[in-house]
Design a protein around this motif. Structure first.
Motif, PDB file in Angstrom:
ATOM      1  N   TRP A   3      -0.172  -8.531  -1.512  1.00  0.00           N
ATOM      2  CA  TRP A   3       1.187  -8.813  -0.747  1.00  0.00           C
ATOM      3  C   TRP A   3       2.091  -9.667  -1.868  1.00  0.00           C
ATOM      4  O   TRP A   3       3.142  -9.120  -1.952  1.00  0.00           O
ATOM      5  N   GLU A   4       1.738 -10.859  -2.119  1.00  0.00           N
ATOM      6  CA  GLU A   4       2.431 -11.868  -3.111  1.00  0.00           C
ATOM      7  C   GLU A   4       2.972 -11.214  -4.435  1.00  0.00           C
ATOM      8  O   GLU A   4       3.734 -11.216  -4.846  1.00  0.00           O
ATOM      9  N   GLY A   5       1.867 -10.790  -5.042  1.00  0.00           N
ATOM     10  CA  GLY A   5       1.902 -10.146  -6.195  1.00  0.00           C
ATOM     11  C   GLY A   5       2.390  -8.820  -6.714  1.00  0.00           C
ATOM     12  O   GLY A   5       2.792  -8.496  -7.827  1.00  0.00           O
ATOM     13  N   TYR A   6       2.374  -7.873  -5.613  1.00  0.00           N
ATOM     14  CA  TYR A   6       2.874  -6.609  -5.667  1.00  0.00           C
ATOM     15  C   TYR A   6       3.812  -6.369  -5.004  1.00  0.00           C
ATOM     16  O   TYR A   6       5.159  -6.182  -5.306  1.00  0.00           O
ATOM     17  N   VAL A   7       3.596  -6.301  -3.484  1.00  0.00           N
ATOM     18  CA  VAL A   7       4.735  -5.853  -2.691  1.00  0.00           C
ATOM     19  C   VAL A   7       5.981  -6.800  -2.523  1.00  0.00           C
ATOM     20  O   VAL A   7       7.176  -6.390  -2.766  1.00  0.00           O
ATOM     21  N   TYR A  27      11.680  -3.552   0.988  1.00  0.00           N
ATOM     22  CA  TYR A  27      11.119  -2.531   1.563  1.00  0.00           C
ATOM     23  C   TYR A  27       9.734  -2.986   2.220  1.00  0.00           C
ATOM     24  O   TYR A  27       9.093  -2.095   2.675  1.00  0.00           O
ATOM     25  N   SER A  28       9.590  -4.226   2.305  1.00  0.00           N
ATOM     26  CA  SER A  28       8.198  -4.601   2.631  1.00  0.00           C
ATOM     27  C   SER A  28       7.694  -4.155   4.042  1.00  0.00           C
ATOM     28  O   SER A  28       6.415  -4.008   4.341  1.00  0.00           O
ATOM     29  N   ASP A  29       8.530  -3.780   4.795  1.00  0.00           N
ATOM     30  CA  ASP A  29       8.067  -3.117   6.222  1.00  0.00           C
ATOM     31  C   ASP A  29       7.306  -1.826   6.086  1.00  0.00           C
ATOM     32  O   ASP A  29       6.852  -1.535   6.768  1.00  0.00           O
ATOM     33  N   TYR A  30       7.565  -1.489   5.001  1.00  0.00           N
ATOM     34  CA  TYR A  30       6.728   0.006   4.687  1.00  0.00           C
ATOM     35  C   TYR A  30       5.473  -0.040   4.071  1.00  0.00           C
ATOM     36  O   TYR A  30       4.605   1.000   3.956  1.00  0.00           O
ATOM     37  N   ARG A  71     -11.605  -0.975   1.041  1.00  0.00           N
ATOM     38  CA  ARG A  71     -12.969  -0.687   1.337  1.00  0.00           C
ATOM     39  C   ARG A  71     -13.385   0.550   1.928  1.00  0.00           C
ATOM     40  O   ARG A  71     -14.337   1.107   1.758  1.00  0.00           O
ATOM     41  N   GLU A  72     -12.439   1.033   2.780  1.00  0.00           N
ATOM     42  CA  GLU A  72     -12.667   2.368   3.523  1.00  0.00           C
ATOM     43  C   GLU A  72     -12.540   3.661   2.772  1.00  0.00           C
ATOM     44  O   GLU A  72     -12.644   4.649   3.164  1.00  0.00           O
ATOM     45  N   GLY A  73     -11.694   3.481   1.677  1.00  0.00           N
ATOM     46  CA  GLY A  73     -11.461   4.492   0.777  1.00  0.00           C
ATOM     47  C   GLY A  73     -10.267   5.574   1.325  1.00  0.00           C
ATOM     48  O   GLY A  73     -10.346   6.605   1.513  1.00  0.00           O
ATOM     49  N   LEU A  74      -9.270   4.712   2.014  1.00  0.00           N
ATOM     50  CA  LEU A  74      -8.145   5.392   2.755  1.00  0.00           C
ATOM     51  C   LEU A  74      -7.062   5.530   1.805  1.00  0.00           C
ATOM     52  O   LEU A  74      -7.008   5.075   0.485  1.00  0.00           O
ATOM     53  N   VAL A  75      -5.818   6.309   2.307  1.00  0.00           N
ATOM     54  CA  VAL A  75      -4.790   6.680   1.463  1.00  0.00           C
ATOM     55  C   VAL A  75      -3.319   6.198   2.308  1.00  0.00           C
ATOM     56  O   VAL A  75      -3.420   6.535   3.546  1.00  0.00           O
ATOM     57  N   PHE A  76      -2.338   5.490   1.549  1.00  0.00           N
ATOM     58  CA  PHE A  76      -1.454   5.444   2.237  1.00  0.00           C
ATOM     59  C   PHE A  76       0.039   5.528   1.294  1.00  0.00           C
ATOM     60  O   PHE A  76      -0.424   5.585  -0.017  1.00  0.00           O
ATOM     61  N   HIS A  77       1.109   5.546   1.616  1.00  0.00           N
ATOM     62  CA  HIS A  77       2.232   5.744   0.883  1.00  0.00           C
ATOM     63  C   HIS A  77       3.403   4.885   0.837  1.00  0.00           C
ATOM     64  O   HIS A  77       3.267   4.061   1.900  1.00  0.00           O
ATOM     65  N   GLY A  78       4.356   4.560  -0.012  1.00  0.00           N
ATOM     66  CA  GLY A  78       5.179   3.760   0.032  1.00  0.00           C
ATOM     67  C   GLY A  78       6.448   4.495   0.454  1.00  0.00           C
ATOM     68  O   GLY A  78       6.459   5.695   0.694  1.00  0.00           O
ATOM     69  N   PRO A  79       7.714   4.036   0.253  1.00  0.00           N
ATOM     70  CA  PRO A  79       8.843   4.730   0.741  1.00  0.00           C
ATOM     71  C   PRO A  79       9.242   5.918  -0.401  1.00  0.00           C
ATOM     72  O   PRO A  79       8.662   5.886  -1.593  1.00  0.00           O
ATOM     73  N   PHE A  80       9.820   6.999   0.131  1.00  0.00           N
ATOM     74  CA  PHE A  80      10.241   7.884  -0.529  1.00  0.00           C
ATOM     75  C   PHE A  80      11.377   7.777  -1.384  1.00  0.00           C
ATOM     76  O   PHE A  80      12.316   7.338  -0.737  1.00  0.00           O
ATOM     77  N   ALA A  81      11.592   8.212  -2.572  1.00  0.00           N
ATOM     78  CA  ALA A  81      12.752   8.230  -3.328  1.00  0.00           C
ATOM     79  C   ALA A  81      13.374   9.545  -3.505  1.00  0.00           C
ATOM     80  O   ALA A  81      12.619  10.147  -4.324  1.00  0.00           O
ATOM     81  N   GLY A  82      14.343  10.175  -2.895  1.00  0.00           N
ATOM     82  CA  GLY A  82      14.585  11.488  -2.801  1.00  0.00           C
ATOM     83  C   GLY A  82      15.638  11.820  -3.410  1.00  0.00           C
ATOM     84  O   GLY A  82      16.412  11.111  -3.836  1.00  0.00           O
TER      85      GLY A  82
END
Length: 114
Positions: free
Chosen positions: A73-77, A84-87, A99-110
């Motif tokens: 959170w502090e060091g990256y986002v 854009y922290s809400d994303y 831990r669970e090996g999941l995937v998520f994405h940040g905002p798209f730059a189109g």
């Protein structure tokens, strides 16, 4: 399994992904993945992109980067995407994702069509 947090910056084309605006030809987006290796992380990210109907084009800058999930959170986002922290998931949530090996994405730059 000893997962790490990986950032996979990728270029995608819209394909059949309806959440991407019709006016966009494609986008750059960071996928964040809990995985043991960068190869596994990229494979997971590409599978998610394709399952949503997008077309994987390329890995941006040719590399997957390892991030410190403990400093998410502090060091990256907040250091890179404070506007854009809400994303992004909260610190405790990202630890669970890794831990669970999941995937998520940040905002798209189109970008638009030619």
């Amino acid at each position: 399994m000893n997962n790490k947090l990986w950032q996979c910056p990728i270029k995608v084309e819209r394909g059949t992904y309806e959440a991407m605006p019709d006016t966009w030809a494609g986008a750059a987006v960071n996928y964040y993945v809990g995985a043991a290796t960068y190869e596994e992380a990229l494979t997971k990210a590409v599978k998610v992109v394709q399952s949503l109907g997008m077309i994987f084009v390329d890995l941006l800058d040719g590399k997957v980067m390892q991030l410190d999930p403990e400093n998410w959170w502090e060091g990256y986002v907040m250091a890179n995407y404070s506007d854009y922290s809400d994303y992004f998931p909260a610190q405790d949530e990202v630890l669970r994702i890794v831990r669970e090996g999941l995937v998520f994405h940040g905002p798209f730059a189109g970008w638009g069509r030619e």
